[in-house]
Motif scaffolding. Structure first.
Motif: not given
Length: 122
Positions: A8-9, A16, A116
């Protein structure tokens, strides 16, 4: 086949946790498991590796003390906890399996699957 997820960001210095799930008849307990990453325009590079029993781990120098690889063979899962993220960690992250301890070449790993995306904003 392996599937990485959890990207993700995130802002710089954030955290993360990536996960890697094995599907079908892939039982990761037989393999050393590794995380790799690939930034745009660059080759896939080694990040971390863990032995079958979790007794041995190895890291690329730039992620040592910030990233932690772990596994749960009963769940057929591998994880990468990433702390103190930097903009240079931005890449697509993949997990792979190998039987060769000491190898950090993506050529020795297989069952990549889809990666990812991790994007770290500064």
């Amino acid at each position: 086949q392996l599937q990485a997820f959890g990207g993700g960001l995130v802002q710089a210095w954030g955290s993360l946790r990536l996960s890697c799930a094995a599907s079908g008849r892939t039982f990761i307990s037989r393999y050393l498991m590794g995380w790799f990453r690939q930034a745009p325009g660059k080759e896939r590079e080694f990040v971390a590796i863990i032995s079958q029993s979790s007794g041995s781990v190895g890291y690329e120098d730039s992620v040592k003390s910030r990233f932690t690889i772990s596994r749960d063979n009963a769940k057929n899962m591998v994880y990468l906890q990433m702390n103190s993220l930097k903009s240079e960690d931005t890449a697509v992250y993949y997990c792979g399996a190998t039987t060769i301890w000491g190898s950090r070449s993506p050529r020795d790993f297989s069952s990549w699957g889809q990666g990812t995306q991790v994007t770290v904003s500064s």
